[in-house]
Design a protein around this motif. Structure first.
Motif, short mmCIF file in Angstrom:
data_model
loop_
_atom_site.label_atom_id
_atom_site.label_comp_id
_atom_site.label_asym_id
_atom_site.label_seq_id
_atom_site.Cartn_x
_atom_site.Cartn_y
_atom_site.Cartn_z
N LYS A 98 10.57 -3.77 -18.05
CA LYS A 98 10.18 -5.17 -17.85
C LYS A 98 9.23 -5.29 -16.67
CE LYS A 98 12.12 -9.79 -17.17
NZ LYS A 98 13.36 -10.58 -17.01
N ARG A 99 9.50 -4.54 -15.59
CA ARG A 99 8.63 -4.60 -14.42
C ARG A 99 7.24 -4.07 -14.75
NH1 ARG A 99 11.75 -2.31 -11.22
NH2 ARG A 99 10.98 -0.16 -11.24
N LEU A 100 7.18 -2.99 -15.52
CA LEU A 100 5.88 -2.41 -15.88
C LEU A 100 5.11 -3.30 -16.85
CD1 LEU A 100 6.67 1.40 -16.30
CD2 LEU A 100 5.81 0.17 -14.31
N SER A 101 5.85 -4.06 -17.66
CA SER A 101 5.17 -4.95 -18.61
C SER A 101 4.39 -6.05 -17.89
CB SER A 101 6.18 -5.57 -19.57
OG SER A 101 7.05 -6.46 -18.88
N ASN A 102 4.78 -6.32 -16.65
CA ASN A 102 4.08 -7.34 -15.87
C ASN A 102 2.84 -6.79 -15.18
OD1 ASN A 102 6.02 -9.32 -16.48
ND2 ASN A 102 7.35 -8.62 -14.83
N PHE A 103 2.69 -5.45 -15.24
CA PHE A 103 1.50 -4.84 -14.63
C PHE A 103 0.40 -4.73 -15.68
CE2 PHE A 103 -1.32 -1.33 -13.85
CZ PHE A 103 -1.64 -1.46 -12.51
N SER A 104 -0.72 -5.36 -15.43
CA SER A 104 -1.84 -5.27 -16.36
C SER A 104 -3.11 -5.71 -15.66
CB SER A 104 -1.59 -6.16 -17.59
OG SER A 104 -2.68 -6.11 -18.47
N VAL A 105 -4.15 -4.90 -15.82
CA VAL A 105 -5.47 -5.25 -15.31
C VAL A 105 -6.39 -5.24 -16.51
CG1 VAL A 105 -7.31 -4.67 -13.70
CG2 VAL A 105 -4.94 -4.15 -13.11
N GLU A 106 -6.73 -6.41 -17.00
CA GLU A 106 -7.47 -6.51 -18.25
C GLU A 106 -8.87 -7.05 -18.03
OE1 GLU A 106 -5.27 -8.82 -20.98
OE2 GLU A 106 -3.51 -7.51 -20.96
N SER A 107 -9.70 -6.75 -19.03
CA SER A 107 -11.05 -7.32 -19.13
C SER A 107 -11.89 -7.06 -17.88
CB SER A 107 -10.97 -8.83 -19.39
OG SER A 107 -10.27 -9.08 -20.59
N LEU A 108 -11.79 -5.84 -17.35
CA LEU A 108 -12.71 -5.47 -16.28
C LEU A 108 -14.08 -5.25 -16.90
CD1 LEU A 108 -10.55 -2.89 -14.29
CD2 LEU A 108 -10.93 -5.29 -13.76
N ALA A 109 -15.05 -6.00 -16.48
CA ALA A 109 -16.38 -5.86 -17.06
C ALA A 109 -16.97 -4.51 -16.70
CB ALA A 109 -17.29 -6.99 -16.56
N ASN A 110 -17.74 -3.93 -17.61
CA ASN A 110 -18.29 -2.60 -17.39
C ASN A 110 -19.14 -2.50 -16.13
OD1 ASN A 110 -17.12 -1.29 -19.48
ND2 ASN A 110 -18.82 -1.52 -20.91
N GLU A 111 -19.78 -3.61 -15.77
CA GLU A 111 -20.69 -3.53 -14.63
C GLU A 111 -19.96 -3.48 -13.29
OE1 GLU A 111 -20.48 -7.82 -16.13
OE2 GLU A 111 -20.79 -5.80 -16.94
N ASP A 112 -18.69 -3.93 -13.25
CA ASP A 112 -18.02 -3.93 -11.95
C ASP A 112 -16.66 -3.23 -11.97
OD1 ASP A 112 -16.54 -5.67 -13.39
OD2 ASP A 112 -16.71 -7.37 -12.02
N PHE A 113 -16.28 -2.63 -13.11
CA PHE A 113 -14.93 -2.07 -13.18
C PHE A 113 -14.77 -0.84 -12.29
CE2 PHE A 113 -16.72 1.03 -16.09
CZ PHE A 113 -15.94 2.14 -15.93
N ARG A 114 -15.87 -0.13 -12.02
CA ARG A 114 -15.75 1.11 -11.24
C ARG A 114 -15.22 0.83 -9.84
NH1 ARG A 114 -18.36 5.45 -13.06
NH2 ARG A 114 -18.83 6.18 -10.95
N GLY A 115 -15.75 -0.19 -9.23
CA GLY A 115 -15.29 -0.52 -7.88
C GLY A 115 -13.86 -1.03 -7.87
N GLN A 116 -13.53 -1.87 -8.85
CA GLN A 116 -12.17 -2.42 -8.91
C GLN A 116 -11.16 -1.33 -9.24
OE1 GLN A 116 -11.79 -6.23 -11.08
NE2 GLN A 116 -14.01 -6.14 -11.32
N LEU A 117 -11.53 -0.46 -10.18
CA LEU A 117 -10.60 0.59 -10.62
C LEU A 117 -10.32 1.57 -9.49
CD1 LEU A 117 -9.07 1.32 -13.18
CD2 LEU A 117 -10.95 2.83 -13.81
N ALA A 118 -11.34 1.85 -8.71
CA ALA A 118 -11.14 2.78 -7.59
C ALA A 118 -10.07 2.26 -6.64
CB ALA A 118 -12.46 2.99 -6.86
N LYS A 119 -10.05 0.96 -6.43
CA LYS A 119 -9.04 0.37 -5.55
C LYS A 119 -7.65 0.45 -6.19
CE LYS A 119 -12.28 -2.89 -3.45
NZ LYS A 119 -12.62 -4.32 -3.25
N ILE A 120 -7.61 0.23 -7.52
CA ILE A 120 -6.33 0.25 -8.23
C ILE A 120 -5.69 1.63 -8.17
CG2 ILE A 120 -5.26 0.01 -10.52
CD1 ILE A 120 -7.39 -2.10 -11.13
N LEU A 121 -6.55 2.66 -8.21
CA LEU A 121 -6.03 4.02 -8.32
C LEU A 121 -5.75 4.69 -6.99
CD1 LEU A 121 -8.31 5.38 -11.21
CD2 LEU A 121 -6.04 4.36 -11.36
N THR A 122 -6.01 4.02 -5.89
CA THR A 122 -5.73 4.65 -4.60
C THR A 122 -4.24 4.86 -4.42
OG1 THR A 122 -5.69 2.49 -3.54
CG2 THR A 122 -7.77 3.71 -3.45
#
Length: 703
Positions: A98-122
């Motif tokens: 249930k806790r994991l089901s609340n985790f979701s990062v959707e619709s990251l646009a291709n032009e800016d997802f690299r910067g956002q994803l890098a932060k998510i994966l730290t």
């Protein structure tokens, strides 16, 4: 034909998507699924390779250790987007899911997802926190590694279908404050978990500037793929190889001259570590130089590798899909069979005998044996339970062969089949193996035909008990008559209950042997339940004997209106028989079947009977009318109360002996052993039920 067109022609998006769905439901814990697993040493360039293949940025800091697997999926779709979710591990709790089901990062646009994803994966970001992995903010709390899988799905009109699984990189040396010796073994175990599956293609990432014999991942891969049939080598960092002899060594690997693999080797140059984050260009001009120009073009460069991986995944999916479907079906059938072994009692009571391995054994088809025994008890009671035969309706002399019974009897042929089955079952049970039942059972005894001289017996009883009432008999006479006529009820009922108890006891012994193969524990359990079983058997027998006493010792009485109807019909039939015997006139016309009865005939019929004869016949008719109703009531009550409720389906039956009170009353030693066995069975049942659910969902996906 371009590489892109080749992929389009070969790819099977629907098929591959089904396999991804199975993987995301953790079906791979039951049946291996086709997948590409990227493995390598921590400094092999694995993260850079993944970024080259997928366009997704991964952490390259060698001091950091990824603590979970990542599934990267590229999928063609008109809409460009990147979605990040977490797939719960196979043994995740409902709360964690249930806790994991609340985790979701959707619709990251291709032009800016690299910067956002890098932060998510730290390492300190919310992915680790969601998975419950230990971070700087949580201190010593949390897990070191997680079985959860980070899923990154990248969609777009120019994407080809490709799914790869990235697992943490193997390392040998600990980083003080970051990794530990235990982490080394944990990562190795995680890598082995993924590469040991028979349908996994191992993408072994190897640094070109390090001799392959010194790179542990290839040695580890050969342990689970000794023939090299499902290992593909990817040689990175060719630009760091300076000496000609070393370049030749790398080329010899690609050309299959050294340490050959069936799937071969590819050489790939990744984006430089010193390039800017927004610079995604890859300089592959090195491959235009010697000795790299001597290598096949389809074995050089990131584009060639991606095409090869798409083709390989497609080929693997097409080849394995029919086998997976077949394996799922076989596994589902086997799991359902195993679960059936744990539901023997329930299935035996419901008559669900699909598990042939269990229910082909003598005595295990419990409800069928009980029904057969009960049918024979019913029919035997109707024929032999009365001490004296009753007369046919309207007869003054001829006794009937049996009582009316309380329903249509089985045909004679069916009775014979049923009796043979029961006799065969009872013959197969060795009473000597159950000394604990001595003194409780009384199975012996053959049914004997009722006595023919019914009216003589009634007359004798009446003459010994008559009083000064004119032409009547008292209630005591009727009570005595019924009690005498039902003399055999106790013996026949005790025999019936004894047979049922024996069948139930034999079933319990057989069931315990199946579900508890440990002989020592089985004997210990038996010693603890034996006394309880005997108490419950005796309770069932006493319930049956109580019903006998209620029927035979109380004053005969019924609220059933059918008693008056039966009595009236019997009296009418008897009167008609007397009139016919006294003489009557048939009509002359052959078409008129009626008869003429004159007052003289009626007077003559009455005159032919004495008061004693009339009273005897009245006793007979009332006794028969009441006896038939009492018999039906009694037989049903014995089955309902003594058998069905006390021995089979009630809360305190022998079959329900493993209840809470029984466990509470156990001493510490036996409780520990039995609870351990019970816990194993309960856990096994839950695992099998969950596996059946997973496999059923898998079969739905594979349709």
């Amino acid at each position: 034909m371009t590489a892109s067109h080749t992929v389009d022609r070969l790819a099977s998006p629907v098929l591959l998507r089904k396999i991804d769905e199975l993987r995301e439901k953790n079906i791979s814990q039951h049946v291996p699924l086709p997948q590409l697993v990227v493995v390598g040493d921590q400094s092999s360039g694995k993260s850079s390779l993944l970024e080259t293949l997928t366009g997704i940025p991964f952490e390259r800091d060698v001091e950091l250790c990824t603590r979970y697997a990542t599934q990267i999926t590229s999928r063609r779709d008109p809409e460009s987007r990147v979605t990040v979710t977490i797939i719960p591990g196979p043994d995740a709790s409902d709360e964690h899911k249930k806790r994991l089901s609340n985790f979701s990062v959707e619709s990251l646009a291709n032009e800016d997802f690299r910067g956002q994803l890098a932060k998510i994966l730290t390492q300190t970001a919310k992915v680790n926190i969601a998975m419950g992995i230990r971070t700087e903010t949580t201190g010593s709390g949390g897990k070191i590694f997680s079985k959860d899988v980070l899923k990154i799905e990248k969609c777009g009109p120019d994407e080809d279908y490709l799914t790869v699984i990235d697992v943490p990189g193997i390392f040998r040396n600990i980083n003080e404050g970051v990794t530990t010796t235990a982490d080394i073994e944990l990562v190795r175990a995680m890598v082995e978990k993924y590469i040991k599956d028979s349908r996994a293609i191992i993408l072994a990432v190897l640094s070109s500037n390090v001799h392959v014999d010194n790179q542990e991942i290839l040695t580890l891969a050969s342990r689970y793929d000794p023939t090299g049939e499902r290992t593909l080598g990817v040689l990175t960092k060719p630009d760091l190889v300076k000496e000609s002899s070393e370049k030749k060594r790398v080329c010899d690997l690609v050309l299959g001259k050294k340490r050959p693999l069936t799937l071969g080797y590819y050489v790939v140059r990744n984006r430089g570590a010193d390039q800017a984050a927004d610079d995604r260009t890859i300089d592959e001009s090195i491959f235009d130089e010697e000795p790299w120009t001597g290598l096949p073009k389809e074995r050089v460069g990131a584009k060639a590798l991606r095409v090869a991986l798409c083709e390989l995944l497609d080929r693997l999916a097409r080849r394995e899909f029919p086998l997976i479907r077949k394996q799922f079906k076989a596994d589902l059938n086997k799991t359902q069979e195993q679960l059936g072994h744990l539901d023997i009692v329930k299935n035996a009571l419901n008559g669900s005998y699909s598990d042939e391995k269990v229910f082909k054994l003598s005595g295990m088809r419990l409800v069928t044996h009980i029904v057969n025994l009960s049918d024979l008890f019913h029919d035997g009671f109707a024929q032999y339970s009365h001490l004296h035969k009753f007369q046919d309706a309207g007869s003054t002399t001829t006794p009937s062969t049996s009582t009316d019974s309380c329903g249509d009897a089985e045909t004679e042929n069916m009775n014979e089949v049923c009796e043979r089955a029961v006799r065969g079952l009872l013959y197969s049970i060795n009473l000597d193996l159950f000394p604990e039942l001595d003194g409780l059972l009384n199975i012996e005894g053959e049914a004997t035909a009722p006595d023919e001289d019914t009216m003589g017996w009634i007359n004798e009883m009446y003459m010994e008990s008559r009083n000064m009432d004119l032409g009547t008999f008292g209630g005591n006479v009727f009570s005595m008559a019924f009690k005498k006529q039902s003399t055999r009820w106790e013996e026949m009922t005790r025999s019936y209950l004894s047979k049922v108890i024996l069948v139930v006891h034999n079933f319990i012994v057989g069931t315990l042997g199946m579900v508890c193969p440990d002989v020592r524990v089985g004997k210990m359990i038996w010693s603890n339940i034996n006394d309880t079983l005997l108490v419950r058997y005796k309770a069932a027998m006493e319930q049956a004997m109580l019903l006998v006493r209620v029927e035979r010792e109380k004053r005969p009485y019924t609220l059933n209106k059918e008693f008056s109807e039966r009595l009236q019909l019997a009296q009418e039939a008897r009167t008609a028989a007397l009139i016919k015997a006294a003489g009557c006139t048939k009509n002359a016309s052959p078409y008129d079947k009626s008869i003429t009865v004159t007052p003289n005939v009626i007077k003559a019929a009455s005159a032919n009977q004495s008061n004693v004869e009339r009273v005897n016949q009245e006793i007979h008719d009332k006794l028969r009318a009441y006896y038939d109703l009492a018999l039906c009531r009694f037989v049903d009550s014995v089955f309902q109360q003594a058998v069905d409720y006390s021995l089979l389906m009630g809360p305190d039956t022998p079959l329900a002996v493993f209840d809470q009170d029984w466990v509470i009353n156990l001493e510490a030693g036996p409780l520990e052993d039995i609870a351990g066995e019970s816990k194993v069975s309960k856990s096994r049942r839950a695992i099998l039920a969950r596996k059946i659910k997973d496999l059923t969902e898998a079969m739905d996906i594979l349709k």
